[in-house]
Design a protein around this motif. Structure first.
Motif, PDB file in Angstrom:
ATOM      1  N   LEU A  81       8.266   2.990 120.302  1.00 17.82           N
ATOM      2  CA  LEU A  81       6.987   2.412 119.903  1.00 17.82           C
ATOM      3  C   LEU A  81       6.998   0.950 120.299  1.00 17.82           C
ATOM      4  O   LEU A  81       7.892   0.201 119.913  1.00 17.82           O
ATOM      5  N   THR A  82       6.012   0.534 121.081  1.00 19.35           N
ATOM      6  CA  THR A  82       5.920  -0.851 121.530  1.00 19.35           C
ATOM      7  C   THR A  82       4.607  -1.458 121.052  1.00 19.35           C
ATOM      8  O   THR A  82       3.531  -0.899 121.306  1.00 19.35           O
ATOM      9  N   ASP A  83       4.700  -2.582 120.364  1.00 21.42           N
ATOM     10  CA  ASP A  83       3.533  -3.350 119.937  1.00 21.42           C
ATOM     11  C   ASP A  83       3.377  -4.503 120.922  1.00 21.42           C
ATOM     12  O   ASP A  83       4.033  -5.538 120.803  1.00 21.42           O
ATOM     13  N   LEU A  84       2.522  -4.312 121.920  1.00 18.71           N
ATOM     14  CA  LEU A  84       2.369  -5.286 122.988  1.00 18.71           C
ATOM     15  C   LEU A  84       1.776  -6.602 122.494  1.00 18.71           C
ATOM     16  O   LEU A  84       2.143  -7.676 122.974  1.00 18.71           O
ATOM     17  N   CYS A  85       0.862  -6.523 121.544  1.00 21.11           N
ATOM     18  CA  CYS A  85       0.170  -7.726 121.085  1.00 21.11           C
ATOM     19  C   CYS A  85       1.035  -8.577 120.164  1.00 21.11           C
ATOM     20  O   CYS A  85       1.026  -9.808 120.245  1.00 21.11           O
ATOM     21  N   ARG A  88       6.637  -6.617 119.404  1.00 22.41           N
ATOM     22  CA  ARG A  88       7.639  -5.910 118.604  1.00 22.41           C
ATOM     23  C   ARG A  88       7.889  -4.559 119.263  1.00 22.41           C
ATOM     24  O   ARG A  88       7.028  -4.040 119.974  1.00 22.41           O
ATOM     25  N   MET A  89       9.051  -3.987 119.010  1.00 24.85           N
ATOM     26  CA  MET A  89       9.316  -2.656 119.531  1.00 24.85           C
ATOM     27  C   MET A  89      10.407  -1.976 118.714  1.00 24.85           C
ATOM     28  O   MET A  89      11.197  -2.636 118.031  1.00 24.85           O
ATOM     29  N   ALA A  90      10.442  -0.661 118.799  1.00 23.83           N
ATOM     30  CA  ALA A  90      11.490   0.130 118.155  1.00 23.83           C
ATOM     31  C   ALA A  90      11.635   1.435 118.916  1.00 23.83           C
ATOM     32  O   ALA A  90      10.656   1.975 119.445  1.00 23.83           O
ATOM     33  N   GLY A 106      10.391  -9.312 116.500  1.00 19.12           N
ATOM     34  CA  GLY A 106       9.754 -10.570 116.851  1.00 19.12           C
ATOM     35  C   GLY A 106      10.722 -11.738 116.834  1.00 19.12           C
ATOM     36  O   GLY A 106      10.438 -12.794 117.413  1.00 19.12           O
ATOM     37  N   GLN A 107      11.873 -11.543 116.184  1.00 19.45           N
ATOM     38  CA  GLN A 107      12.899 -12.586 116.124  1.00 19.45           C
ATOM     39  C   GLN A 107      14.288 -12.047 116.438  1.00 19.45           C
ATOM     40  O   GLN A 107      15.025 -12.631 117.220  1.00 19.45           O
ATOM     41  N   SER A 108      14.643 -10.918 115.826  1.00 19.55           N
ATOM     42  CA  SER A 108      15.979 -10.339 115.969  1.00 19.55           C
ATOM     43  C   SER A 108      15.920  -9.031 116.748  1.00 19.55           C
ATOM     44  O   SER A 108      15.002  -8.226 116.558  1.00 19.55           O
ATOM     45  N   PHE A 246       9.416  -1.765 112.536  1.00 19.51           N
ATOM     46  CA  PHE A 246      10.229  -2.592 113.417  1.00 19.51           C
ATOM     47  C   PHE A 246      11.362  -3.323 112.703  1.00 19.51           C
ATOM     48  O   PHE A 246      12.148  -4.010 113.343  1.00 19.51           O
ATOM     49  N   ASP A 247      11.444  -3.173 111.381  1.00 18.81           N
ATOM     50  CA  ASP A 247      12.469  -3.886 110.624  1.00 18.81           C
ATOM     51  C   ASP A 247      13.867  -3.387 110.972  1.00 18.81           C
ATOM     52  O   ASP A 247      14.065  -2.213 111.314  1.00 18.81           O
TER      53      ASP A 247
END
Length: 527
Positions: A81-85, A88-90, A106-108, A246-247
């Protein structure tokens, strides 16, 4: 250095690359024409975006893909799953005995194996940065991830012509994007790190709500690693997500300590420079050689004795002349001593010369702090939450190199990443690429050694050097003798690794691996 290593193919979620010899490239712009090459690249990328959906991509924020995967004669599924905007991704994969996952919040950036090994990088490593750059299609959207982009020539291959765009994402490794000069579809990518290339071919493009997506990808690593074929079976666009998707996951360790215990002490035998632990595998008694520089391996003989089924076929690194075939198996239950138990552990199955036929890597202790005390002949496992480091111990960062624990050290004033290897029964071994890069054979006056190292795949005759200063953090010592590898195949040919620090050094230290914080603590021992 033990006689085997397991090279489990990381199921390269979203990794891409391509190889090409210099002779197939017609033109490569020089730095003098860098500005013009940048403008040409922008035009090529604009054409590719139009060919692959144009403005329809501007309306896409999230892409969820499910794929069938085939790698190392193993079959399985992968979902990402990719959040382009929101950048984030998982992703997750279940292939044969392996369950792997990865993500970026978004960070790690994190990745886990079989649910009980978790590595978190904040910020992401250079290779992870480039992987994210690809996931976010940032070549079309510079605000998602800045990069230096230039046109790098035109290539003719197998009757087709491709335009190459050379990209260096900020903080990442180089990426070459190959665009079909006729259709303007992205055809292939190449990423290179430490001289390792991964080739990914994109084809079988299909229309999904106005955008063109490749439904078939073939990843081809350089060297002996297994190819990975992926076929898309489902695509969902702009699906709803939450931050939870995404966590970083909670680690579920496969290791069980006795009820109420925060730590246990395991006595070991120290023979010929190796650590041996008593182990019971599915009711039968063996000895594990504890190898911090390797991973879980069973010999073919022991696998047959236990009646375990093997599956898949891949290539593992050998200590001798090169590589060996290996399969994989899952062990349902393992006991160490009378205090520890493990469930559902994945092992490589390889031919081995070791009479005990079983090697256990530090991955067995994932989620726990592992302290190795040679003088006391014991390994102490401590729950991470209950661990309090000795304030007098030396604290050094651990670097994950080829999934091995490495620290920065130097010999003769030449620094690099050295693997802390309880499976190597000498002081130190410098690998061939590092030795050649720094001309260490001449610098250290290396000479032919008397001994030979035997592996199941051949024999290595290393060179020997003497009396060089060694530094490991604030630890300073003089190495009376150490080896320098000459063979560029097998373990001796690993890139990105300076060498292996063996039990000849480690036995003088209490070495405590804190996997959760990616640090190691060193303290002089009574040995």
């Amino acid at each position: 250095m033990n006689i085997v290593r397991k090279l489990v193919p990381w199921l390269g979620l979203f990794v891409g690359g391509l190889t090409c010899t210099a002779s197939c490239v017609e033109t490569i712009p020089t730095s003098a024409d860098h500005q013009g090459a940048g403008a040409i690249a922008e035009a090529m990328l604009a054409q590719s975006k139009v060919a692959m959906g144009g403005w329809a991509w501007d309306k896409i924020c999230r892409i969820k893909v499910q794929e069938d995967v085939h790698v190392a004669q193993l079959a399985g599924t992968m979902e990402y799953l990719t959040d382009l905007c929101a950048k984030r991704m998982a992703g997750s994969a279940h292939v044969g005995p392996f369950q792997q996952a990865m993500g970026y919040d978004g960070q790690s950036y994190w990745h886990s194996s079989n649910g009980n090994h978790l590595v978190v990088h904040k910020p992401p490593t250079p290779s992870e940065v480039t992987q994210l750059y690809q996931n976010f299609s940032a070549w079309w959207y510079p605000k998602r991830w800045p990069a230096k982009i230039v046109a790098a020539g035109r290539v003719s291959r197998q009757g087709k012509t491709f335009d190459i765009i050379h990209i260096i994402p900020k903080g990442g490794v180089a990426l070459d994007l190959w665009i079909d000069a006729k259709s303007h579809l992205i055809a292939q990518l190449v990423t290179t790190e430490d001289k390792d290339k991964i080739t990914t071919q994109w084809d079988d493009y299909r229309d999904v709500q106005g955008i063109q997506l490749p439904f078939r990808t073939l990843s081809i690593p350089s060297g002996q690693q297994a190819r990975q074929l992926s076929q898309v079976i489902q695509v969902h666009l702009n699906t709803s997500v939450t931050q939870k998707n995404f966590d970083t996951p909670v680690l579920h360790t496969a290791l069980s300590l006795p009820a109420g215990a925060d730590q246990v002490s395991l006595p070991f035998e120290f023979e010929h420079g190796y650590i041996y632990l008593p182990v019971t595998i599915q009711g039968q008694h063996f000895r594990f050689m504890l190898d911090s520089g390797g991973t879980n391996v069973l010999s073919e003989r022991v696998t047959k004795e236990l009646g375990l089924a093997s599956q898949g076929q891949a290539t593992g690194m050998g200590l001798g002349s090169g590589h060996v075939a290996q399969a994989f198996t899952t062990v349902k239950h393992i006991s160490l001593g009378h205090q520890l138990s493990f469930d559902n552990q994945t092992f490589a199955v390889q031919p081995m010369l070791d009479a005990d036929g079983a090697i256990g890597g530090l991955e067995l202790f994932n989620g726990y702090v592992a302290s190795i005390d040679y003088a006391a002949r014991k390994v102490i496992l401590i729950r991470s939450a209950a661990f309090h480091p000795d304030p007098t111990a030396i604290r050094l960062p651990l670097h994950d190199v080829h999934q091995l624990p490495a620290v920065w050290a130097s010999v003769g004033g030449i620094g690099g990443w050295f693997v802390l290897d309880t499976g190597f029964n000498d002081l130190m071994d410098l690998l061939a690429p590092f030795s050649r890069e720094h001309n260490l054979y001449r610098l250290f006056h290396a000479e032919q050694g008397k001994g030979k190292i035997h592996g199941y795949d051949g024999v290595i005759q290393d060179l020997v050097a003497h009396n060089q200063p060694f530094e490991l953090g604030p630890i300073h010592a003089q190495l009376p003798e150490f080896t320098l590898g000459t063979d560029t195949k097998g373990m001796n040919g690993m890139e990105g690794v300076a060498g292996f620090i063996g039990s000849g050094v480690l036995k003088h230290l209490v070495t405590t691996f804190d996997d959760s914080d990616q640090v190691v603590y060193l303290k002089p021992s009574r040995y």
